[in-house]
Enzyme design. Structure first.
Site: not given
Length: 199
Positions: A75-77, A112
Site C-alpha cells: 500500500c501507499d498513499q 494505492a
C-alpha cells in the site's frame, strides 16, 4: 484452504482497518527507500497516481519474494496538490506551511494497493479522494498544529481527517477508507471473489 495473507506495511491504521473487517493476516514491513523512489519517479515525470501505484507495488514485491504462496498486499498513499506532492512534515513550521498551502483549495489523496503472489502482481487499485479545505485563519492553523503535533507529525498534509483535522474541510468527495490509506472496499471485494475470504 485460502492462501496466507500478508500486509506489507507498518501502518497501524491499515492493520486496524483489515482487522476490524474480520480479515486474518500477518504483517511484514518491507525495507524500501520510499523517498528515493518517489524522488526518482518525480524526476522522470511520473504522475502522482503512478507514483502511489509504483510504491505500493515495490512494497508488495519485496515481501512476496520472501513469502512464496502468500498473497501480499502493498500500500501507499500520495497527497497531490496540483503538480506538487507533499511529504510528512518535518517540523511544526513545516506542518503549518503545508496546511497554509492547502487551505482554501482542493487536493487529492491517492491510495494505492497492489497484491502480489509468488513474485508477480495479480491485482491493483488506486482510490482517489478530492478534499476541499476551508480557508482557515493563520491563528487556527498554528493552534491546530500545536494541539495535534504528536498525531499529525506522521501524516502527509499534517492532518488526520478522523480527528480534529475534519474541521479543516468543508467538502470531501470519495471513500473514507481511501482517506485512511487503503482502498478497503475494493480490496475486500477482490479477496471475496477470489475465495480468500468467505462469500
Amino acid at each position: 484452504m485460502p492462501e496466507p495473507l500478508i500486509l506489507a506495511s507498518g501502518s497501524t491504521i491499515r492493520a486496524t482497518l483489515l482487522r476490524n473487517a474480520g480479515v486474518n493476516f500477518t504483517t511484514a514491513t518491507p525495507r524500501v527507500d520510499e523517498d528515493a523512489m518517489r524522488d526518482a519517479l518525480r524526476a522522470e515525470g511520473a504522475s502522482p497516481r503512478d507514483i502511489a501505484d509504483a510504491l505500493a507495488e515495490m512494497k508488495a514485491a519485496k515481501v512476496s519474494v520472501r513469502n512464496p504462496g502468500a498473497l501480499v498486499i502493498g500500500c501507499d498513499q500520495i497527497l497531490a496538490h496540483g503538480s506538487n506532492i507533499l511529504s510528512k512534515p518535518t517540523s511544526t513550521d513545516d506542518a503549518i506551511a503545508q496546511l497554509s498551502e492547502l487551505r482554501g483549495g482542493v487536493h487529492q489523496l491517492l491510495s494505492a494497493a497492489v497484491i502480489y503472489e509468488n513474485g508477480k502482481p495479480i491485482w491493483r487499485h488506486v482510490g482517489v479522494v478530492r478534499l476541499h479545505m476551508r480557508d482557515a485563519s493563520d491563528a487556527y492553523l498554528r493552534d491546530y498544529v500545536t494541539r495535534n503535533w504528536e498525531e499529525v507529525r506522521h501524516c502527509v498534509g499534517a492532518y488526520q481527517i478522523e480527528a480534529e483535522g475534519v474541521r479543516l474541510f468543508h467538502r470531501i468527495e470519495g471513500d473514507y477508507f481511501n482517506i485512511l490509506g487503503l482502498p478497503l472496499l475494493e480490496l475486500l471485494s477482490y479477496l471475496t471473489l477470489r475465495g480468500t475470504l468467505p462469500a
